[in-house]
Every structure is written in structure tokens, then in C-alpha cells.
Design an enzyme around this catalytic site. Structure first.
Site, PDB file in Angstrom:
ATOM      1  N   GLU A 189       0.799  -1.235   0.000  1.00  0.00           N
ATOM      2  CA  GLU A 189       0.000   0.000   0.000  1.00  0.00           C
ATOM      3  C   GLU A 189       0.829   1.282   0.000  1.00  0.00           C
ATOM      4  OE1 GLU A 189      -2.834  -0.494   3.194  1.00  0.00           O
ATOM      5  OE2 GLU A 189      -3.454  -2.442   2.451  1.00  0.00           O
TER       6      GLU A 189
ATOM      7  N   GLU B 204      -6.202 -10.716  -1.201  1.00  0.00           N
ATOM      8  CA  GLU B 204      -6.993 -10.522   0.028  1.00  0.00           C
ATOM      9  C   GLU B 204      -8.480 -10.456  -0.330  1.00  0.00           C
ATOM     10  OE1 GLU B 204      -5.538  -7.137   2.267  1.00  0.00           O
ATOM     11  OE2 GLU B 204      -3.444  -7.672   1.910  1.00  0.00           O
TER      12      GLU B 204
HETATM   13  O1  G3I Z   1      -5.007  -7.303  19.075  1.00  0.00           O
HETATM   14  C1  G3I Z   1      -5.973  -6.326  19.507  1.00  0.00           C
HETATM   15  C2  G3I Z   1      -6.723  -6.844  20.699  1.00  0.00           C
HETATM   16  O2  G3I Z   1      -5.814  -6.996  21.755  1.00  0.00           O
HETATM   17  C3  G3I Z   1      -7.840  -5.853  21.036  1.00  0.00           C
HETATM   18  O3  G3I Z   1      -8.614  -6.370  22.077  1.00  0.00           O
HETATM   19  C4  G3I Z   1      -8.733  -5.612  19.847  1.00  0.00           C
HETATM   20  C5  G3I Z   1      -9.792  -4.561  20.126  1.00  0.00           C
HETATM   21  O4  G3I Z   1     -10.386  -4.068  18.943  1.00  0.00           O
HETATM   22  O5  G3I Z   1      -7.936  -5.142  18.766  1.00  0.00           O
HETATM   23  C6  G3I Z   1      -6.942  -6.074  18.373  1.00  0.00           C
HETATM   24  O6  G3I Z   1      -6.215  -5.562  17.299  1.00  0.00           O
HETATM   25  C7  G3I Z   1      -6.861  -5.517  16.050  1.00  0.00           C
HETATM   26  C8  G3I Z   1      -6.080  -6.372  15.052  1.00  0.00           C
HETATM   27  O7  G3I Z   1      -6.637  -6.254  13.781  1.00  0.00           O
HETATM   28  C9  G3I Z   1      -6.066  -7.867  15.438  1.00  0.00           C
HETATM   29  O8  G3I Z   1      -7.353  -8.382  15.434  1.00  0.00           O
HETATM   30  C10 G3I Z   1      -6.882  -4.078  15.585  1.00  0.00           C
HETATM   31  O9  G3I Z   1      -7.743  -3.322  16.418  1.00  0.00           O
HETATM   32  C11 G3I Z   1      -7.391  -4.017  14.164  1.00  0.00           C
HETATM   33  O10 G3I Z   1      -7.237  -2.676  13.680  1.00  0.00           O
HETATM   34  C12 G3I Z   1      -6.587  -4.938  13.279  1.00  0.00           C
HETATM   35  O11 G3I Z   1      -7.155  -4.915  12.001  1.00  0.00           O
HETATM   36  C13 G3I Z   1      -6.393  -5.518  10.977  1.00  0.00           C
HETATM   37  C14 G3I Z   1      -6.076  -4.485   9.920  1.00  0.00           C
HETATM   38  O12 G3I Z   1      -5.406  -5.119   8.842  1.00  0.00           O
HETATM   39  C15 G3I Z   1      -5.195  -3.367  10.454  1.00  0.00           C
HETATM   40  O13 G3I Z   1      -4.840  -2.502   9.454  1.00  0.00           O
HETATM   41  C16 G3I Z   1      -7.240  -6.640  10.402  1.00  0.00           C
HETATM   42  O14 G3I Z   1      -7.392  -7.687  11.348  1.00  0.00           O
HETATM   43  C17 G3I Z   1      -6.577  -7.202   9.130  1.00  0.00           C
HETATM   44  O15 G3I Z   1      -7.472  -8.050   8.482  1.00  0.00           O
HETATM   45  C18 G3I Z   1      -6.234  -6.050   8.199  1.00  0.00           C
HETATM   46  O16 G3I Z   1      -5.577  -6.570   7.080  1.00  0.00           O
HETATM   47  C19 G3I Z   1      -5.247  -5.616   6.053  1.00  0.00           C
HETATM   48  C20 G3I Z   1      -4.016  -6.130   5.345  1.00  0.00           C
HETATM   49  O17 G3I Z   1      -2.996  -6.397   6.269  1.00  0.00           O
HETATM   50  C21 G3I Z   1      -3.535  -5.145   4.278  1.00  0.00           C
HETATM   51  N1  G3I Z   1      -4.614  -4.828   3.359  1.00  0.00           N
HETATM   52  C22 G3I Z   1      -5.864  -4.393   3.956  1.00  0.00           C
HETATM   53  C23 G3I Z   1      -6.343  -5.431   4.994  1.00  0.00           C
HETATM   54  C24 G3I Z   1      -7.667  -5.049   5.545  1.00  0.00           C
HETATM   55  O18 G3I Z   1      -7.554  -3.863   6.280  1.00  0.00           O
END
Ligand code: G3I
Length: 374
Positions: A159, A264
């Protein structure tokens, strides 16, 4: 001794029956699994979260190993997890991830070496080009070396583009300048000359951004850096992007001599605030009933729409299977999907092929049916 007529008849009947049986067997196996149905076309992958990597639920592990032959780590290989503090690497969960892929004989993808999001906080504080170059070299070298010969392909840079195709103002661009991308690819290739190296982004079906990605790839090639492929993430909707836009994306990248992967894939069935597309994680909106129309189940009419959309997309993928290396779904089943919290927190989306109870949806059948005739 000459075979009699009746012996010949019996013999040919046995042969016909047994080849027919083989056909039935291979068809029914393919029917029961995506990876078998698409064997020889492209890898069918899924993104794993930490519970899946640690095999917390045997039913989920069975589903993953039966259906998919490639994996991507949804979160655990991002820099905030691999190098949370300068020079303190934590490979605990990523070792389990790689072991999972090896155990199930899968194509193992690494995601992602350089990304502005989920960046280790100390990296975001880097202020000058020398320190940035040092950090990039050290992070990429350490991680790629650790999994040399085990990880099959990497998203080297993720990205890096804005929607208009210009380079995103990230900490990498601001400190190092635009050649941080070449630096990253060259560093990875120097450590592991065999691993496949990808540039990965969303919304590459949009003409301006796609043109930016085409320039990015050409620039790498001009600078003598190895790039093997481009990952179009594929965070899509029921109506957008169009099949023509998807096809143009496949053709434009493969014309550069690189592979195309859909890295993805998921298809949101929910209303999109202001027609928002893509995966810009900083964009958030408030929840309300209108924006969350299917909190309990997805009505059949919508299941059919989703199935038709997946069917259309996979028909196109099959048409260009010679250019496509891998199609990876962003999650195993609907409850895992990041879309339940994006761009609005707490909704219920249905973007994948397996439902909350791990059962295949109509969308699953619509993809399998392209390969296995009833
Ligand atoms: O680990 C914490 C946890 O401790 C907490 O309780 C919880 C509360 O909301 O959050 C958890 O972290 C989250 C993490 O995912 C793990 O689940 C974050 O808030 C959340 O923002 C994070 O989101 C991820 C996102 O990337 C971040 O940018 C998504 O799971 C993941 O699917 C997403 O993947 C991205 C690719 O890497 C790149 N392309 C876009 C794609 C979708 O956004």
C-alpha cells in the site's frame, strides 16, 4: 490362446466401469474442496489469524487444510509484532505459522515487510534517511533470512500508493524518498534469490491507482530490482469494481512480465458509506440500522447475489489462469472478517465462502460449479 468374444466384452466393461469410477472419485473429491477443484489453475489461499495458526479449534483446522493450499498471516508478521522494539525480534507466532503451512504442505506467503500501518511505533519515529535505510535493511534481512527456503513469497511493500497513483506520504517516503521501494526489493532478493517478491495494494482496479502501480513496477525493473508479481487485494463489493476493470488489471500487470495474485479477496454485501471502496483503515463511520441491514442472517436473495458475483469473478480468473498465481480469501469464514469492523465498527458482513458455522455458502457452490459439472 485367443480371447473369446464374451471375455473381451467383460474386460472392456470392467475398464469402462473403473475409469468411470475414477472420474466420479476425482469429481467428488474436487466437489468437496476448493484446492482440488482449482488444482493446476492457481493456488487457493486463506488468511490466518492467531487462533487458527495455534490450531485452537480442530474443526477450523480441518476446514483450512481440506479447502486451501496456500496461507497468508492476517496480522502476525506485520512489523509491530515481528520487531516491536529496535532489534528485538519476536518470531514465536510466525514460527508456528510457518510450521502450520509446512505440516499441511501449503504455499506459504509472507505479509508484509514494509507497511505504514501496524508499524512498530519506534519505526514511525525515524527522522532521517540513514536511519530509515538502516532499519529497512535490518528488518528485511533478518526476517527474510529467518524464513529463507520456508516462505515461498513475500509482500515486500504494501500500500505505497495514493488513490491518484502518486506515492503515499508515509514515514518511508518522508525520510528515505521514493527509492525506499527499490531498496526494500533489492534487500529481500539479496537474501533469498528464490523467494517470490510482490508489491501489494488495494483499489488497483481504479485506473489512476493502477497506472501508479504500473509505474512502480516499471521503476523497479528499470532500477534492476527483482519483482515477481503484483497483488491486487480484492476488497470488493457486489457491484464494484466491474469485471472489465478487474480484467484490465490482470492484463496491465501481466503485460509487464509479472504474475498477478488476488491476495486478500472478500466481497462486502453491506451498504458502503459514501460509496467508499478499498481498505484505507483510517476511514471510519458511525453504525446504525440502515448501515447494518442483516445483523442475524443473510437473506437468500442476497446469498444468490453474492454467489453470482463470485461466479462471475472466478469465470474471469479462469479465463486468465495462465497469468494468475494465487487467489487468497481474506479469512476463513464470515465471523473472522475484518469487514465486521470496517469501515463501521460492529456490523455483520458476509463476504467469504463459509458462514459463521463453517458451512459452505451458495458462493462456495458457485465457484466449485465452474470446475465440477453435476
Ligand atoms: O489485538 C488487539 C486486541 O488486543 C484488542 O482487544 C482488539 C480490540 O479491537 O484489537 C486487536 O487488534 C486488532 C487487530 O486487527 C487484530 O485483530 C486491531 O484493532 C485491528 O485494527 C486490526 O485490524 C487488521 C487491519 O489489517 C489493520 O490494518 C485486520 O485484522 C486485518 O485483516 C487487516 O488486514 C489488512 C491487510 O494487512 C492489508 N490490506 C488491507 C487489509 C484489511 O484492512
Amino acid at each position: 490362446m485367443k480371447p473369446t468374444k464374451s471375455f473381451l466384452f467383460l474386460f472392456s466393461a470392467v475398464i469402462t466401469l473403473s475409469s468411470c469410477n475414477n472420474k466420479i472419485n476425482s469429481q467428488s473429491t474436487a466437489k468437496n474442496s476448493l484446492k482440488n477443484a482449482y488444482k493446476g489453475d492457481f493456488y487457493i489461499g486463506t488468511a490466518l489469524d492467531i487462533n487458527q495458526i495455534e490450531e485452537k479449534d480442530p474443526k477450523v483446522t480441518n476446514l483450512i487444510s481440506k479447502q486451501f493450499n496456500s496461507i497468508t498471516p492476517e496480522n502476525i508478521m506485520k512489523s509491530m509484532f515481528l520487531q516491536p522494539e529496535e532489534n528485538k525480534f519476536d518470531f514465536d507466532v510466525s514460527d508456528k505459522y510457518v510450521a502450520f503451512g509446512q505440516k499441511h504442505k501449503m504455499f506459504i506467503h509472507g505479509h508484509t515487510l514494509v507497511w505504514h500501518s501496524q508499524l512498530a511505533p519506534w519505526m514511525s519515529k525515524i527522522k532521517d534517511s540513514t536511519s530509515m535505510a538502516k532499519m529497512l535493511t535490518n528488518h528485511i534481512t533478518t526476517v527474510v533470512k529467518k524464513y529463507k527456503g520456508k516462505i515461498d513469497s513475500w509482500d515486500v511493500v504494501n500500500e505505497a500508493l495514493n488513490e491518484d497513483g502518486t506515492l503515499r506520504k508515509s514515514v518511508f517516503l518522508n525520510t528515505y524518498g521514493k527509492n525506499f521501494i527499490t531498496h526494500a526489493f533489492k534487500t529481500a532478493a539479496a537474501i533469498d534469490s528464490k523467494v517470490e517478491l510482490y508489491y501489494n495494494d488495494y483499489n488497483l482496479c481504479n485506473a489512476k491507482k493502477r497506472q501508479g502501480a504500473v509505474e512502480l513496477v516499471k521503476n523497479l525493473q528499470k532500477n534492476g530490482a527483482k519483482i515477481d508479481g503484483v497483488g491486487e487485494q480484492g476488497h470488493w463489493h457486489l457491484e464494484t469494481p466491474t469485471l472489465e476493470e478487474i480484467e484490465k488489471t490482470i492484463l496491465d500487470f501481466s503485460a509487464l512480465g509479472v504474475k498477478v495474485s488476488f491476495s486478500e479477496l472478500d466481497i462486502s454485501v453491506l451498504p458502503s458509506p459514501y460509496g467508499l471502496q478499498g481498505a484505507e483503515i483510517s476511514q471510519r463511520f458511525a453504525n446504525n440500522e440502515k448501515m447494518n441491514p442483516y445483523p442475524k442472517t443473510l437473506p437468500d436473495s442476497m446469498q444468490v447475489k453474492l454467489a453470482q458475483r463470485y461466479n462471475d469473478i472466478f469465470k474471469l480468473f479462469l479465463k486468465h489462469k495462465d497469468k494468475i498465481s494465487r487467489v487468497t480469501f481474506w479469512g476463513v469464514n464470515d465471523t473472522q472478517s475484518w469487514l465486521n469492523d470496517f469501515p463501521i465498527k460492529g456490523r455483520t458482513d458476509y463476504p467469504l465462502l463459509f458462514d459463521a458455522n463453517l458451512q459452505p455458502k451458495k458462493a462456495y457452490e458457485s465457484i466449485i460449479s465452474l470446475k465440477v459439472k453435476k
